[in-house]
Design an enzyme around this catalytic site. Structure first.
Site, PDB file in Angstrom:
ATOM      1  N   ASP A  87       1.393   2.694  -5.506  1.00  0.00           N
ATOM      2  CA  ASP A  87       0.233   2.194  -4.778  1.00  0.00           C
ATOM      3  C   ASP A  87       0.683   1.565  -3.465  1.00  0.00           C
ATOM      4  O   ASP A  87       1.807   1.049  -3.356  1.00  0.00           O
ATOM      5  CB  ASP A  87      -0.514   1.141  -5.602  1.00  0.00           C
ATOM      6  CG  ASP A  87      -1.220   1.746  -6.799  1.00  0.00           C
ATOM      7  OD1 ASP A  87      -1.359   2.983  -6.833  1.00  0.00           O
ATOM      8  OD2 ASP A  87      -1.620   0.977  -7.697  1.00  0.00           O
ATOM      9  N   ILE A  88      -0.201   1.556  -2.490  1.00  0.00           N
ATOM     10  CA  ILE A  88       0.128   1.013  -1.176  1.00  0.00           C
ATOM     11  C   ILE A  88       0.606  -0.431  -1.268  1.00  0.00           C
ATOM     12  O   ILE A  88       1.504  -0.847  -0.523  1.00  0.00           O
ATOM     13  CB  ILE A  88      -1.082   1.140  -0.221  1.00  0.00           C
ATOM     14  CG1 ILE A  88      -0.696   0.692   1.197  1.00  0.00           C
ATOM     15  CG2 ILE A  88      -2.285   0.367  -0.731  1.00  0.00           C
ATOM     16  CD1 ILE A  88      -1.764   0.985   2.222  1.00  0.00           C
TER      17      ILE A  88
END
Length: 295
Positions: free
Chosen positions: A134-135
């Site tokens: 995930d970012i």
């Protein structure tokens, strides 16, 4: 662009182009890749355009012209690269940096700035990440530099032959160790966990530092699973529920360890990191605040 040519030898059994290409051109790692290349017009047989399903016979002249390398601008961001050879690498993705996407500031755009170009005949035009983070999650990521490594590493993740360890700081007091077996969107999802330490908190009661080992790979699995224990990750803004949380200090989830087979040599490779410094900084701050607060 370099054109490559192979003449099907005498006595060679009849074979479809996709199989012959995957077996004989080292730049092509699989039939799937050969099919995709054929759709782009990368093959000629006896000077004529060829399809992946075409049958080849002895004496046929097969020409392969690899597609040109994409000319995306490189993002000049220095990354830590703890493991690298001609076929693959482990790189550290900073928290907050997207892995890929239609933008300049991505991990993928930064890889050519950090990795040594492979001299292998099946070197990828651009190094390729073989899994996701995930970012908001930082830490270790696996990157393929050759087509053979991309196939082998992708297969290892698909077959769940990779062990990843994450460090999380969660709100609440979790005890001991165990396994979370809570389906996500109707699909099985499993995570092992083990307590590292507890930290008293004036505003939240307790914080717990956990190590997490995902046994499946569902969307936001670790965030959802620890939230199901009533202990969401510090900084989470989606799976907090009614638990008070801190949302301005980033998400306290980081990939700190991996165990995986080398994509070519086959031996097991294990690499671990120390947790980010900000974890102990936050714990120390919370302990001091707790100690100063009158009971």
């Amino acid at each position: 662009m370099t054109e490559l040519e192979i003449v099907v030898p005498d006595g060679h059994p009849r074979q479809r182009l996709e199989n012959f290409a995957a077996d004989n051109f080292p730049q092509i790692a699989s039939r799937t890749q050969a099919r995709k290349l054929a759709k782009k017009g990368a093959f000629l047989v006896n000077e004529a355009s060829a399809m992946a399903s075409d049958w080849l016979n002895p004496g046929d002249r097969v020409q392969f012209e690899p597609p040109p390398k994409p000319q995306h601008p490189v993002f000049e961001l220095a990354l830590e690269v703890p493991v690298e050879d001609a076929h693959w690498a482990l790189v550290l993705k900073p928290s907050g940096l997207p892995v890929s996407g239609n933008r300049h500031r991505t991990l993928v755009r930064a890889l050519p700035f950090n990795l040594t170009p492979s001299e292998e005949p099946d070197a990828l035009a651009v190094p390729h990440t073989v899994h996701r983070l995930d970012i908001r999650v930082g830490g270790l990521m696996v990157v393929a530099k050759t087509a053979r490594a991309q196939v082998a590493l992708g297969r290892a993740f698909e077959q769940r032959r990779v062990e990843k360890r994450y460090r999380a700081l969660v709100v609440g007091r979790v005890e001991g160790a165990g396994r979370i077996d809570v389906p996500i969107e109707g699909r099985e999802a499993r995570t092992r966990y083990s307590v590292v330490q507890h930290t008293p908190s004036y505003s939240m009661g307790w914080w717990t530092t956990l190590d997490l080992w995902p046994e499946t790979g569902r969307t936001h699995q670790l965030r959802r699973h620890v939230a199901s224990l009533g202990a969401p990750i510090v900084g989470d803004d989606l799976y907090t529920g009614e638990v008070p949380n801190i949302r301005k200090k980033g998400l306290f989830l980081y990939s700190i360890g991996i165990r995986i087979e080398h994509p070519i040599a086959g031996e097991w490779v294990e690499h671990e990191l120390d947790e980010p410094v900000r974890y102990e900084t936050r714990r120390r701050s919370e302990r001091r605040r707790f100690a100063r607060t009158p009971s």
